[in-house]
Structures are given as C-alpha cells and as structure tokens.
Design a protein around this motif. Structure first.
Motif, PDB file in Angstrom:
ATOM      1  N   GLN A   1       0.959  -0.965   0.025  1.00 50.16           N
ATOM      2  CA  GLN A   1      -0.060  -0.118  -0.081  1.00 50.16           C
ATOM      3  C   GLN A   1       0.994   1.330   0.083  1.00 50.16           C
ATOM      4  O   GLN A   1       1.790   1.418   0.840  1.00 50.16           O
TER       5      GLN A   1
ATOM      6  N   TRP B   1      -7.532  -8.553   0.253  1.00 50.06           N
ATOM      7  CA  TRP B   1      -6.682  -7.540   1.176  1.00 50.06           C
ATOM      8  C   TRP B   1      -7.074  -7.255   2.534  1.00 50.06           C
ATOM      9  O   TRP B   1      -6.531  -7.119   3.303  1.00 50.06           O
TER      10      TRP B   1
ATOM     11  N   VAL C   1      -8.021   2.901  -2.412  1.00 48.19           N
ATOM     12  CA  VAL C   1      -8.467   2.661  -3.777  1.00 48.19           C
ATOM     13  C   VAL C   1      -7.758   1.351  -4.388  1.00 48.19           C
ATOM     14  O   VAL C   1      -6.504   1.271  -4.129  1.00 48.19           O
ATOM     15  N   LEU C   2      -8.603   0.349  -4.952  1.00 48.28           N
ATOM     16  CA  LEU C   2      -8.101  -0.938  -5.328  1.00 48.28           C
ATOM     17  C   LEU C   2      -8.147  -0.914  -6.813  1.00 48.28           C
ATOM     18  O   LEU C   2      -9.028  -0.346  -7.352  1.00 48.28           O
ATOM     19  N   SER C   3      -7.418  -1.787  -7.331  1.00 43.76           N
ATOM     20  CA  SER C   3      -7.249  -2.356  -8.703  1.00 43.76           C
ATOM     21  C   SER C   3      -8.608  -3.198  -8.768  1.00 43.76           C
ATOM     22  O   SER C   3      -9.014  -3.845  -7.479  1.00 43.76           O
ATOM     23  N   LEU C   4      -9.042  -3.567  -9.885  1.00 37.49           N
ATOM     24  CA  LEU C   4     -10.454  -4.556 -10.138  1.00 37.49           C
ATOM     25  C   LEU C   4     -10.261  -5.641  -9.222  1.00 37.49           C
ATOM     26  O   LEU C   4     -10.851  -6.386  -8.549  1.00 37.49           O
ATOM     27  N   ASN C   5      -8.858  -6.385  -9.943  1.00 43.15           N
ATOM     28  CA  ASN C   5      -8.371  -7.554  -9.331  1.00 43.15           C
ATOM     29  C   ASN C   5      -8.424  -7.717  -7.950  1.00 43.15           C
ATOM     30  O   ASN C   5      -9.149  -8.445  -7.215  1.00 43.15           O
ATOM     31  N   ASN C   6      -7.743  -6.567  -7.131  1.00 42.92           N
ATOM     32  CA  ASN C   6      -7.431  -6.509  -5.820  1.00 42.92           C
ATOM     33  C   ASN C   6      -8.931  -6.559  -4.983  1.00 42.92           C
ATOM     34  O   ASN C   6      -8.881  -7.153  -3.708  1.00 42.92           O
TER      35      ASN C   6
ATOM     36  N   SER D   1     -11.610  -7.831  -5.762  1.00 41.73           N
ATOM     37  CA  SER D   1     -12.686  -9.061  -6.322  1.00 41.73           C
ATOM     38  C   SER D   1     -12.229 -10.571  -5.653  1.00 41.73           C
ATOM     39  O   SER D   1     -13.050 -11.604  -5.973  1.00 41.73           O
TER      40      SER D   1
END
Length: 89
Positions: A31, A57, A72-77, A79
C-alpha cells in the motif's frame, strides 16, 4: 515456523532505503502511503496472467492492519473471495 495466515509489515521509503524479499509461494501486497509513489517490483519469472492468484486485502482470516483503511483498489484486488469461502470441501 508456521507462516500460514500470518502477516508482517515494513515501511519502505526512499530515506530508509529498505527492500523486502518475498520468496516464491508467499503472498505479498503493498500500500503506498504517499502520492506519486513508485514501486520497483521484480519477479523470478515472466508474468503469466493465467497463473495469477490472490487473497482478499481485507480478509478477516488474516487480519492485516493496513495504514489506510479505505484504499483505492484495482479491480483484481477488490474481487478476490474471502479465504473462508474459497476452501475446498
């Protein structure tokens, strides 16, 4: 020593010049705590998207205490399933 479901944190900065090595098979995450951060990420093999896996996470089974609690997360992280739900019968 048992390491499953355990976590470790270290702050890496330009000032302290620390680095972190995660051996093959260990989950890892990061992070950024400052705007305009740069991450230098090395892997021992070429990236193979079909082999990518991940952990949620904020999974309570691990209980990581993240400095920023609403990142703020990526779509992968954002899901990945919780470990409790991903156990095979």
């Amino acid at each position: 020593m048992r390491t499953r479901l355990r976590w470790f944190a270290a702050e890496l900065t330009g000032e302290n010049r620390r680095a972190l090595y995660a051996p093959a098979g260990f989950a890892h995450g990061f992070q950024t705590l400052a705007d305009d951060s740069e991450v230098f990420y090395q892997m021992s093999a070429s990236y193979h998207p079909e082999s990518a896996r991940g952990l949620r996470w904020d999974d309570p089974a691990i209980g990581i205490v993240w400095p920023i609690r609403d990142p703020v997360l990526s779509l992968n992280n954002g899901s990945y399933p919780l470990l409790e739900r991903s156990k095979k019968p």
